[in-house]
Design an enzyme around this catalytic site. Structure first.
Site, mmCIF file in Angstrom:
data_model
loop_
_atom_site.group_PDB
_atom_site.id
_atom_site.type_symbol
_atom_site.label_atom_id
_atom_site.label_comp_id
_atom_site.label_asym_id
_atom_site.label_seq_id
_atom_site.Cartn_x
_atom_site.Cartn_y
_atom_site.Cartn_z
ATOM 1 N N ASN A 158 35.323 -26.799 -2.776
ATOM 2 C CA ASN A 158 37.089 -26.735 -2.481
ATOM 3 C C ASN A 158 37.455 -26.473 -0.904
ATOM 4 O O ASN A 158 38.369 -25.929 -0.758
ATOM 5 C CB ASN A 158 38.324 -26.820 -3.198
ATOM 6 C CG ASN A 158 37.583 -25.529 -4.497
ATOM 7 O OD1 ASN A 158 36.592 -24.294 -4.402
ATOM 8 N ND2 ASN A 158 38.719 -25.725 -5.279
ATOM 9 N N ALA A 189 28.086 -25.893 -1.971
ATOM 10 C CA ALA A 189 28.463 -27.251 -3.267
ATOM 11 C C ALA A 189 27.701 -28.755 -2.400
ATOM 12 O O ALA A 189 28.140 -28.108 -0.606
ATOM 13 C CB ALA A 189 29.809 -27.855 -3.536
ATOM 14 N N GLU A 203 37.581 -10.769 -7.690
ATOM 15 C CA GLU A 203 36.995 -10.925 -6.016
ATOM 16 C C GLU A 203 37.971 -10.093 -5.365
ATOM 17 O O GLU A 203 38.989 -10.657 -5.239
ATOM 18 C CB GLU A 203 36.246 -12.077 -5.793
ATOM 19 C CG GLU A 203 34.967 -12.853 -6.612
ATOM 20 C CD GLU A 203 34.695 -14.454 -6.095
ATOM 21 O OE1 GLU A 203 35.764 -14.862 -6.026
ATOM 22 O OE2 GLU A 203 33.638 -14.082 -5.879
ATOM 23 N N SER A 248 32.828 -24.819 -12.417
ATOM 24 C CA SER A 248 34.180 -25.048 -13.490
ATOM 25 C C SER A 248 33.705 -24.460 -14.475
ATOM 26 O O SER A 248 32.832 -23.710 -14.679
ATOM 27 C CB SER A 248 33.929 -26.481 -13.433
ATOM 28 O OG SER A 248 32.666 -26.602 -14.062
ATOM 29 N N GLU A 255 34.286 -17.329 -11.558
ATOM 30 C CA GLU A 255 35.712 -17.465 -11.107
ATOM 31 C C GLU A 255 35.489 -18.535 -11.312
ATOM 32 O O GLU A 255 34.849 -19.702 -10.912
ATOM 33 C CB GLU A 255 35.509 -16.756 -10.090
ATOM 34 C CG GLU A 255 35.722 -15.768 -9.335
ATOM 35 C CD GLU A 255 37.342 -15.339 -8.901
ATOM 36 O OE1 GLU A 255 37.955 -15.847 -9.690
ATOM 37 O OE2 GLU A 255 37.214 -14.182 -9.583
ATOM 38 N N LEU A 256 36.615 -19.160 -12.480
ATOM 39 C CA LEU A 256 36.031 -20.340 -13.014
ATOM 40 C C LEU A 256 37.163 -21.816 -13.192
ATOM 41 O O LEU A 256 38.447 -21.241 -12.361
ATOM 42 C CB LEU A 256 35.969 -20.273 -14.903
ATOM 43 C CG LEU A 256 34.716 -19.652 -14.659
ATOM 44 C CD1 LEU A 256 33.888 -19.337 -16.350
ATOM 45 C CD2 LEU A 256 33.549 -20.251 -13.887
ATOM 46 N N ARG A 282 34.203 -14.792 0.098
ATOM 47 C CA ARG A 282 34.018 -13.966 -0.890
ATOM 48 C C ARG A 282 33.236 -12.933 -2.075
ATOM 49 O O ARG A 282 33.095 -12.180 -2.055
ATOM 50 C CB ARG A 282 35.381 -14.143 -1.605
ATOM 51 C CG ARG A 282 36.162 -14.218 -2.219
ATOM 52 C CD ARG A 282 37.443 -15.058 -3.147
ATOM 53 N NE ARG A 282 36.767 -15.276 -4.068
ATOM 54 C CZ ARG A 282 38.252 -16.501 -4.914
ATOM 55 N NH1 ARG A 282 39.368 -16.531 -4.126
ATOM 56 N NH2 ARG A 282 37.702 -17.252 -5.743
ATOM 57 N N CYS A 323 42.037 -23.840 -7.669
ATOM 58 C CA CYS A 323 41.780 -23.556 -9.164
ATOM 59 C C CYS A 323 43.128 -23.061 -9.386
ATOM 60 O O CYS A 323 43.246 -22.368 -10.067
ATOM 61 C CB CYS A 323 40.723 -22.500 -9.520
ATOM 62 S SG CYS A 323 40.963 -21.207 -8.383
HETATM 63 P P1 NAP Z 1 31.203 -27.606 -10.876
HETATM 64 O O1 NAP Z 1 31.012 -28.381 -10.543
HETATM 65 O O2 NAP Z 1 31.453 -26.333 -11.590
HETATM 66 O O3 NAP Z 1 30.331 -26.709 -9.105
HETATM 67 C C1 NAP Z 1 30.201 -25.383 -8.755
HETATM 68 C C2 NAP Z 1 29.020 -25.243 -8.301
HETATM 69 O O4 NAP Z 1 28.111 -24.747 -9.374
HETATM 70 C C3 NAP Z 1 28.260 -26.124 -7.069
HETATM 71 O O5 NAP Z 1 27.955 -25.503 -6.239
HETATM 72 C C4 NAP Z 1 27.161 -26.808 -7.898
HETATM 73 O O6 NAP Z 1 26.527 -27.600 -7.514
HETATM 74 C C5 NAP Z 1 26.905 -26.063 -8.784
HETATM 75 N N1 NAP Z 1 26.350 -26.601 -9.924
HETATM 76 C C6 NAP Z 1 26.719 -27.743 -11.155
HETATM 77 N N2 NAP Z 1 26.063 -27.937 -12.014
HETATM 78 C C7 NAP Z 1 24.988 -26.820 -11.786
HETATM 79 C C8 NAP Z 1 24.111 -25.759 -12.685
HETATM 80 N N3 NAP Z 1 23.346 -26.492 -13.312
HETATM 81 N N4 NAP Z 1 23.239 -24.530 -11.939
HETATM 82 C C9 NAP Z 1 23.092 -24.238 -11.112
HETATM 83 N N5 NAP Z 1 24.698 -25.016 -10.337
HETATM 84 C C10 NAP Z 1 25.851 -26.020 -10.711
HETATM 85 O O7 NAP Z 1 32.608 -27.353 -9.162
HETATM 86 P P2 NAP Z 1 33.112 -27.970 -8.529
HETATM 87 O O8 NAP Z 1 34.136 -29.704 -9.475
HETATM 88 O O9 NAP Z 1 32.180 -28.019 -7.984
HETATM 89 O O10 NAP Z 1 34.871 -26.889 -7.849
HETATM 90 C C11 NAP Z 1 34.996 -27.587 -8.746
HETATM 91 C C12 NAP Z 1 36.274 -25.820 -9.496
HETATM 92 O O11 NAP Z 1 35.681 -24.879 -9.713
HETATM 93 C C13 NAP Z 1 37.496 -26.204 -10.111
HETATM 94 O O12 NAP Z 1 37.488 -26.160 -11.490
HETATM 95 C C14 NAP Z 1 37.588 -24.729 -10.303
HETATM 96 O O13 NAP Z 1 39.066 -24.668 -10.780
HETATM 97 C C15 NAP Z 1 36.748 -24.265 -9.900
HETATM 98 N N6 NAP Z 1 37.064 -23.014 -8.670
HETATM 99 C C16 NAP Z 1 37.447 -22.043 -9.003
HETATM 100 C C17 NAP Z 1 37.555 -20.832 -8.623
HETATM 101 C C18 NAP Z 1 37.712 -19.686 -8.427
HETATM 102 O O14 NAP Z 1 38.395 -18.621 -8.624
HETATM 103 N N7 NAP Z 1 38.480 -18.792 -9.745
HETATM 104 C C19 NAP Z 1 37.669 -20.857 -7.038
HETATM 105 C C20 NAP Z 1 37.480 -22.914 -6.652
HETATM 106 C C21 NAP Z 1 37.224 -23.867 -7.707
HETATM 107 P P3 NAP Z 1 26.818 -29.405 -6.562
HETATM 108 O O15 NAP Z 1 27.683 -29.698 -5.933
HETATM 109 O O16 NAP Z 1 25.163 -29.978 -6.734
HETATM 110 O O17 NAP Z 1 27.397 -29.636 -8.031
#
Ligand code: NAP
Length: 490
Positions: A164, A189, A471, A242, A263-264, A172, A297
């Site tokens: 995103n 991603a 962060e 996530s 950071e979830l 960061r 997020c």
């Molecule tokens: P995601 O599906 O959890 O993926 C995040 C990253 O993890 C991607 O690079 C993904 O790769 C990787 N990943 C997925 N499965 C993995 C595994 N088994 N082992 C290692 N890496 C793995 O999240 P997203 O859909 O990209 O992002 C949206 C989420 O991020 C939302 O929940 C949002 O709230 C959160 N977010 C949090 C913050 C914060 O600072 N708290 C900031 C921004 C976003 P792939 O892309 O190949 O699946």
């Protein structure tokens, strides 16, 4: 007509300027397998990038481990100057980088430019922090010996980022890692690898030595990253994504007791008291809801408005949301770009249908737009009950879910009734109440009369299932440092 004909010449040049291989040990490497990067506004393929397997990941970790000792020995000033050069380069290159971010992620170009500036700011902030690594010297309470306390880089770090904010989530993490003296393997991603690949080349040009930053892209993140997480050469995992994936990774990190920063996800309440400055609250909720087309997020997920001003607030918000231009992020004036993929549109549509079935009313929007592209219109729903699915999960789309409340105690209890605890927003002109509510909210961050909290100089992060660690801010660099105490007998 080829699949990429939808790009104009400037767009094509921006995409073609990005290296598409893996960046390992200071070299670009191709892989036999490749994966597509799609434009979410058209569904067409922008380009293909390397699709790394576990052996590529281990090569990247080996490069990071080999470079660790020399990088940790560079002077803080040298690390600082490299980061400062990278800060300037990002700003000089903002037109190209913003276009790349818009094309691969969909956000409006004006927002993408804002993200590049925000991303660059992490490099400046951590360039300034790199030269302020302090320590301590004190007598033991029993006298005799002395305590020397110093801080050392934690070591080779794994950095995993979401789609995103494809540039800012990288800087960061890379900023503090490099400032602290850590080498890293970055895995962006799958949907948005181009910003990180462009960044790797910029860092190389700015003087980051070979092996200090390595980038691997893959369509199978579990297969690639699991061996790296279990490898004892990795000393740190910094993950943004996530909560579901974060929990899986935390379990894996337990095997080697690896340091983690998480950071979830979030589920931010946006609370408007009747005494609020409603103009400011409307501006604030537009920012908190619509930044990144609702895919943040920090997005306002549950908008709770005191009953006395509920109808007025809802009507004014619906008027603002109803006039937002929707389209491809590159078109002038567009605010509502596409969502990241078709699944995201499906999820948002289901959440809206569920809320309506439970009695919510649609004031504006609410009907998915036909493709091509993954568009969902700006939507306002009122009287969304607390048991609607969208109140318990991240909407991650341009849908404002409003519900009324009556008392301060009630709204605090409802706001806290979630496993998430990233951020909340509070609007009131009563300072005592504002601070009282801020203290009572179970979140890592609160915006009091402001709809944006992200700032490289502030500690960003959540409590409960929204994460571990911070962060940015004065503590951001600590995530990549270990304290060492040396007992000295005089
Ligand atoms: P995601 O599906 O959890 O993926 C995040 C990253 O993890 C991607 O690079 C993904 O790769 C990787 N990943 C997925 N499965 C993995 C595994 N088994 N082992 C290692 N890496 C793995 O999240 P997203 O859909 O990209 O992002 C949206 C989420 O991020 C939302 O929940 C949002 O709230 C959160 N977010 C949090 C913050 C914060 O600072 N708290 C900031 C921004 C976003 P792939 O892309 O190949 O699946």
């Amino acid at each position: 007509m080829t699949q990429t004909d939808s790009l104009d010449r400037t767009e094509r040049a921006a995409i073609d300027s990005v290296p598409t291989g893996l960046f390992i040990g200071g070299q670009w490497r191709d892989t036999a397998a490749t994966m597509p990067v799609d434009d979410p506004s058209t569904g067409q393929v922008l380009c293909r990038v390397a699709d790394a397997g576990p052996e590529d990941g281990l090569a990247a970790l080996a490069a990071a481990a080999a470079a660790q000792r020399d990088w940790a020995r560079t002077s803080p000033r040298e690390r600082s100057e490299i980061l400062m050069r990278a800060h300037r380069r990002l700003l000089e290159d903002v037109d190209r980088l913003a276009l790349i971010a818009t094309l691969e992620m969909g956000k409006p170009l004006a927002e993408a430019r804002g993200e590049i500036a925000y991303a660059a700011e992490f490099f400046r902030w951590f360039a300034e922090e790199a030269v302020r690594l302090d320590g301590g010297y004190m007598p033991a309470p029993t006298g005799g010996s002395r305590f020397l306390v110093t801080r050392q880089p934690v070591g080779p770090s794994l950095l995993i980022t979401p789609w995103n904010f494809p540039m800012a989530m990288g800087t960061r993490k890379i900023g503090p890692a490099l400032a602290a003296g850590c080498t890293c393997v970055v895995k962006p991603a799958e949907q948005t690898p181009l910003c990180t690949l462009a960044l790797a080349e910029i860092l190389r040009e700015c003087g980051v030595p070979a092996g200090v930053v390595n980038v691997v892209t893959t369509a199978d993140p579990g297969a690639l990253m699991t061996p790296l997480i279990l490898d004892e050469r990795s000393r740190k995992l910094s993950f943004t994504g996530s909560t579901a994936v974060g929990k899986v990774l935390l379990e894996r990190c337990a095997r080697t007791v690896m340091r983690t920063s998480m950071e979830l996800g979030g589920n931010a309440p946006f609370i408007v008291f009747a005494d609020a400055d409603l103009d400011a609250a409307i501006d604030g909720v537009m920012a908190a809801k619509m930044r990144n087309i609702g895919q943040a997020c920090t997005a306002a997920n549950r908008i709770l408005v005191q009953r006395e001003v509920f109808e007025e607030f809802a009507g004014r918000l619906a008027a603002r949301m109803g006039e937002l231009p929707m389209g491809r992020g590159t078109e002038p004036g567009v605010v509502v770009g596409p969502l990241i993929d078709a699944d995201a549109v499906g999820k948002v549509s289901e959440l809206v249908a569920d809320a309506r079935a439970r009695g919510a009313r649609v004031l504006v929007g609410g009907v998915p737009v036909e493709g091509p592209g993954n568009f969902y219109p700006a939507t306002v729903l009122v009287d969304v009950p607390d048991d609607a699915a969208m109140c318990g999960t991240e909407i991650f789309g341009p849908v404002a879910a409003l519900a009324p409340f009556d008392t301060e105690d009630e709204v605090v209890q409802r706001a806290n009734d979630t496993p998430y605890g990233l951020v909340a927003y509070v609007y009131t002109e009563n300072l005592r109440r504002g601070l009282r509510v801020c203290e009572a909210l179970e979140t890592g961050m609160v915006g009091l009369n402001q709809g944006v909290v992200s700032n490289p100089a502030a500690p960003f992060g959540g409590v409960k299932e929204s994460g571990l660690g911070r962060e940015g801010g004065l503590v951001g660099i600590d995530e990549f440092l270990e304290l060492k105490y040396i007992g000295v007998q005089l």
